[in-house]
Write a protein that holds these residues in place. Structure first.
Motif, mmCIF file in Angstrom:
data_model
loop_
_atom_site.group_PDB
_atom_site.id
_atom_site.type_symbol
_atom_site.label_atom_id
_atom_site.label_comp_id
_atom_site.label_asym_id
_atom_site.label_seq_id
_atom_site.Cartn_x
_atom_site.Cartn_y
_atom_site.Cartn_z
ATOM 1 N N GLY A 9 0.791 -1.223 0.000
ATOM 2 C CA GLY A 9 0.000 0.000 0.000
ATOM 3 C C GLY A 9 0.820 1.268 0.000
ATOM 4 O O GLY A 9 0.268 2.369 -0.094
ATOM 5 N N VAL A 10 2.124 1.153 0.112
ATOM 6 C CA VAL A 10 3.002 2.331 0.128
ATOM 7 C C VAL A 10 3.457 2.618 -1.304
ATOM 8 O O VAL A 10 3.738 1.698 -2.069
ATOM 9 N N PRO A 11 3.525 3.882 -1.712
ATOM 10 C CA PRO A 11 3.923 4.213 -3.089
ATOM 11 C C PRO A 11 5.293 3.657 -3.458
ATOM 12 O O PRO A 11 6.218 3.658 -2.646
ATOM 13 N N ARG A 12 5.408 3.186 -4.698
ATOM 14 C CA ARG A 12 6.704 2.750 -5.210
ATOM 15 C C ARG A 12 7.572 3.945 -5.589
ATOM 16 O O ARG A 12 8.776 3.932 -5.410
ATOM 17 N N ARG A 13 6.910 4.983 -6.118
ATOM 18 C CA ARG A 13 7.661 6.158 -6.594
ATOM 19 C C ARG A 13 6.844 7.417 -6.327
ATOM 20 O O ARG A 13 5.658 7.479 -6.673
ATOM 21 N N VAL A 14 7.478 8.403 -5.730
ATOM 22 C CA VAL A 14 6.829 9.669 -5.379
ATOM 23 C C VAL A 14 7.468 10.805 -6.158
ATOM 24 O O VAL A 14 8.700 10.890 -6.255
ATOM 25 N N ALA A 15 6.629 11.680 -6.715
ATOM 26 C CA ALA A 15 7.100 12.935 -7.295
ATOM 27 C C ALA A 15 7.041 13.991 -6.197
ATOM 28 O O ALA A 15 5.961 14.319 -5.696
ATOM 29 N N MET A 16 8.198 14.480 -5.774
ATOM 30 C CA MET A 16 8.267 15.480 -4.717
ATOM 31 C C MET A 16 8.594 16.829 -5.355
ATOM 32 O O MET A 16 9.530 16.931 -6.153
ATOM 33 N N LEU A 17 7.822 17.854 -5.024
ATOM 34 C CA LEU A 17 7.968 19.156 -5.658
ATOM 35 C C LEU A 17 8.490 20.185 -4.666
ATOM 36 O O LEU A 17 7.915 20.397 -3.595
ATOM 37 N N SER A 18 9.597 20.817 -5.027
ATOM 38 C CA SER A 18 10.177 21.913 -4.255
ATOM 39 C C SER A 18 10.556 22.999 -5.260
ATOM 40 O O SER A 18 11.714 23.162 -5.623
ATOM 41 N N VAL A 19 9.548 23.709 -5.731
ATOM 42 C CA VAL A 19 9.702 24.582 -6.896
ATOM 43 C C VAL A 19 10.632 25.757 -6.630
ATOM 44 O O VAL A 19 11.519 26.061 -7.431
ATOM 45 N N HIS A 20 10.452 26.447 -5.509
ATOM 46 C CA HIS A 20 11.137 27.735 -5.346
ATOM 47 C C HIS A 20 12.534 27.620 -4.745
ATOM 48 O O HIS A 20 13.275 28.603 -4.723
ATOM 49 N N THR A 21 12.905 26.455 -4.270
ATOM 50 C CA THR A 21 14.244 26.300 -3.712
ATOM 51 C C THR A 21 14.702 24.860 -3.907
ATOM 52 O O THR A 21 13.926 23.921 -3.715
ATOM 53 N N SER A 22 15.945 24.691 -4.317
ATOM 54 C CA SER A 22 16.446 23.369 -4.671
ATOM 55 C C SER A 22 17.026 22.638 -3.466
ATOM 56 O O SER A 22 17.731 23.247 -2.647
ATOM 57 N N PRO A 23 16.784 21.339 -3.366
ATOM 58 C CA PRO A 23 17.417 20.565 -2.298
ATOM 59 C C PRO A 23 18.930 20.499 -2.442
ATOM 60 O O PRO A 23 19.621 20.083 -1.506
ATOM 61 N N LEU A 24 19.449 20.915 -3.600
ATOM 62 C CA LEU A 24 20.893 20.927 -3.803
ATOM 63 C C LEU A 24 21.542 22.195 -3.250
ATOM 64 O O LEU A 24 22.772 22.279 -3.166
ATOM 65 N N ASP A 25 20.732 23.193 -2.869
ATOM 66 C CA ASP A 25 21.267 24.461 -2.373
ATOM 67 C C ASP A 25 21.691 24.349 -0.906
ATOM 68 O O ASP A 25 21.115 23.569 -0.137
ATOM 69 N N GLN A 26 22.673 25.169 -0.531
ATOM 70 C CA GLN A 26 23.137 25.227 0.854
ATOM 71 C C GLN A 26 22.117 25.983 1.708
ATOM 72 O O GLN A 26 21.831 27.149 1.451
ATOM 73 N N PRO A 27 21.533 25.350 2.736
ATOM 74 C CA PRO A 27 20.594 26.056 3.606
ATOM 75 C C PRO A 27 21.269 27.209 4.347
ATOM 76 O O PRO A 27 22.458 27.154 4.658
ATOM 77 N N GLY A 28 20.479 28.251 4.596
ATOM 78 C CA GLY A 28 20.982 29.351 5.414
ATOM 79 C C GLY A 28 21.048 30.679 4.721
ATOM 80 O O GLY A 28 21.315 31.700 5.354
ATOM 81 N N THR A 29 20.800 30.718 3.412
ATOM 82 C CA THR A 29 20.829 31.981 2.697
ATOM 83 C C THR A 29 19.849 31.908 1.548
ATOM 84 O O THR A 29 19.369 30.839 1.176
ATOM 85 N N GLY A 30 19.532 33.071 0.957
ATOM 86 C CA GLY A 30 18.553 33.103 -0.114
ATOM 87 C C GLY A 30 17.231 32.514 0.366
ATOM 88 O O GLY A 30 16.757 32.832 1.458
ATOM 89 N N ASP A 31 16.621 31.653 -0.444
ATOM 90 C CA ASP A 31 15.380 30.996 -0.049
ATOM 91 C C ASP A 31 15.616 29.605 0.524
ATOM 92 O O ASP A 31 14.658 28.872 0.784
ATOM 93 N N ALA A 32 16.870 29.241 0.685
ATOM 94 C CA ALA A 32 17.199 27.908 1.202
ATOM 95 C C ALA A 32 17.241 27.936 2.731
ATOM 96 O O ALA A 32 17.958 28.740 3.324
ATOM 97 N N GLY A 33 16.462 27.059 3.320
ATOM 98 C CA GLY A 33 16.426 27.015 4.786
ATOM 99 C C GLY A 33 16.020 25.645 5.273
ATOM 100 O O GLY A 33 16.393 24.616 4.707
ATOM 101 N N GLY A 34 15.200 25.635 6.329
ATOM 102 C CA GLY A 34 14.788 24.378 6.922
ATOM 103 C C GLY A 34 14.033 23.478 5.972
ATOM 104 O O GLY A 34 14.112 22.251 6.068
#
Length: 431
Positions: A9-34
């Protein structure tokens, strides 16, 4: 991490959307944070539990590959929509059609049913996610992270209210989502009371902290690595420098503490982070404030740093100060506590969950610098109490591991998928 077979019953594949800030960005500046930390850590833990994750974000540089394997089982896809640079978050609604087009094209290259579920983060992603979920006939799970109505009700001096477009956009996402994930019970109540969310659709899942990275260690070794005096009284602020986070409250409180000559000789105020949001309009404001208060020699500014180095800052501090006007959770507070450093935080929003008042830190009502100075002075003067809160901080933070977050999120996903399939069967039978 060991990847285990996915549960029924758990999804095999999830599309996760983070439009305005990339998970590749360093948190702590710009729009990258928690939120960046949240998306990265949740995706990694979901993959470890057998659910593959593809994260979609808007491209902000031509130097980043369009597809990056961030972690085994986790892929980041950057979608070209508008100019790479110079586009503020407030201008992104005009690019949502282009982002949506890029997201839909990925699924179109595969057989139907490639994604089992969409999980969007922040309202801009929710707008894209609602269209993708409808097109793919899969459920939409949405996490707000911050809410305009909550922010506008507790604006800092000089901060800018969130526009009507965001308010309307959030209301639309709340109505369209199959499940809404709140970080705390307070946030769940706000979704129901302020956005008229269906209580049956709202689930509370606490965010986590990487307990392998953020753990107790030698304060003196950390200070040595960071070049801090071993006998200093160190007050730490971590986060994006903007009015919402209220670092100015800490500086004004520190100026009051520094009127004691003996304390002034020992006091260090460390600020780790960079300008963000409305703080970008005056990027040197905090430095200028420290000079105007006569404490610039006591303040050490440091840019955002990777998590391993950030953990050293927490270990080096006597107290981490979180004076925000609002926090949906308060990841900084939990990271600090996991390192054994107690927190003095504003008694607002998710900080009331992140900090156990009197056991892992202290919550302060309001933002009067004199009140904050008095609380900090009393705590710094009572080393036994400080040590007891530090021990309690580790115990409190131990309940917030990311593995527990991912397991709880998979339960939410499974419920959303099951409800979606039941609705589809009812629709088929009704024909």
């Amino acid at each position: 991490m060991t990847v285990v077979p996915v549960r029924r019953g758990v999804p095999r594949r999830v599309a996760m959307l983070s439009v305005h800030t990339s998970p590749l960005d360093q948190p702590g500046t710009g729009d990258a944070g928690g939120m960046n930390v949240y998306v990265v850590e949740l995706a990694k833990r979901l993959a470890a539990l057998g659910t593959q994750v593809e994260v979609f974000t808007r491209a902000t540089s031509g130097d980043v590959d369009p597809v990056v394997e961030m972690h085994p089982g986790v892929v980041v896809r950057t979608v070209v929509a508008g100019p790479f640079e110079g586009l503020a978050k407030e201008d992104l609604p005009a690019q949502l059609c282009a982002v949506t087009r890029g997201v839909l094209r990925v699924e179109a290259r595969h057989e139907p049913g490639y994604f089992d579920l969409v999980h969007s983060h922040y309202w801009l992603s929710g707008q894209v996610g609602s269209l993708a979920a409808e097109r793919w006939a899969v459920p939409l799970v949405h996490t707000m992270h911050t809410m305009a109505k909550v922010k506008n009700a507790a604006l800092a001096d000089g901060d800018t209210p969130e526009p009507a477009a965001r308010l309307i956009g959030e209301e639309q996402v709340v109505e369209l989502a199959d499940r809404l994930v709140a970080n705390t019970p307070d946030e769940a109540a706000q979704l129901v009371e302020l956005y008229d969310a269906d209580p049956a659709k709202v689930s509370t899942v606490f965010p986590g902290v990487d307990l392998d990275v953020f753990r107790p260690g030698s304060r003196w070794a950390a200070r040595d690595r960071l070049g801090l005096p071993p006998d200093a009284e160190v007050l730490l602020f971590v986060g994006r420098i903007q009015p919402l986070k209220a670092p100015d409250v800490l500086l004004q409180a520190a100026a009051r503490l520094a009127t004691d000559p003996d304390r002034r000789r020992r006091l260090v105020v460390a600020v780790v982070g960079g300008p963000s949001g409305s703080g970008l309009a005056h990027p040197t404001h905090l430095d200028e404030l420290a000079r105007d208060l006569g404490i610039r020699d006591l303040v050490r500014f440091a840019p955002p740093v990777p998590q391993a180095e950030l953990a050293d800052w927490y270990r080096a501090a006597d107290v981490t100060v979180v004076p925000s006007y609002n926090e949906s959770f308060g990841l900084v507070a939990v990271e600090s506590q996991a390192c054994g450093t107690p927190v003095v935080a504003a008694g607002v929003g998710g900080l009331r969950t992140a900090v156990a008042h009197g056991r892992s830190g202290l919550l302060v009502d309001g933002h009067d610098p004199a009140r904050w100075a008095a609380v900090l002075a009393d705590l710094l003067a009572d080393r036994d109490r400080l040590a007891a809160l530090g021990a309690g901080a580790v115990r409190h933070a131990s309940a917030f591991g990311w593995s527990a977050t991912a397991a709880a999120m998979l339960d939410v996903y499974a419920e959303a998928v099951a409800d979606s399939r039941r609705a589809l069967r009812r629709e088929v039978y009704a024909r």
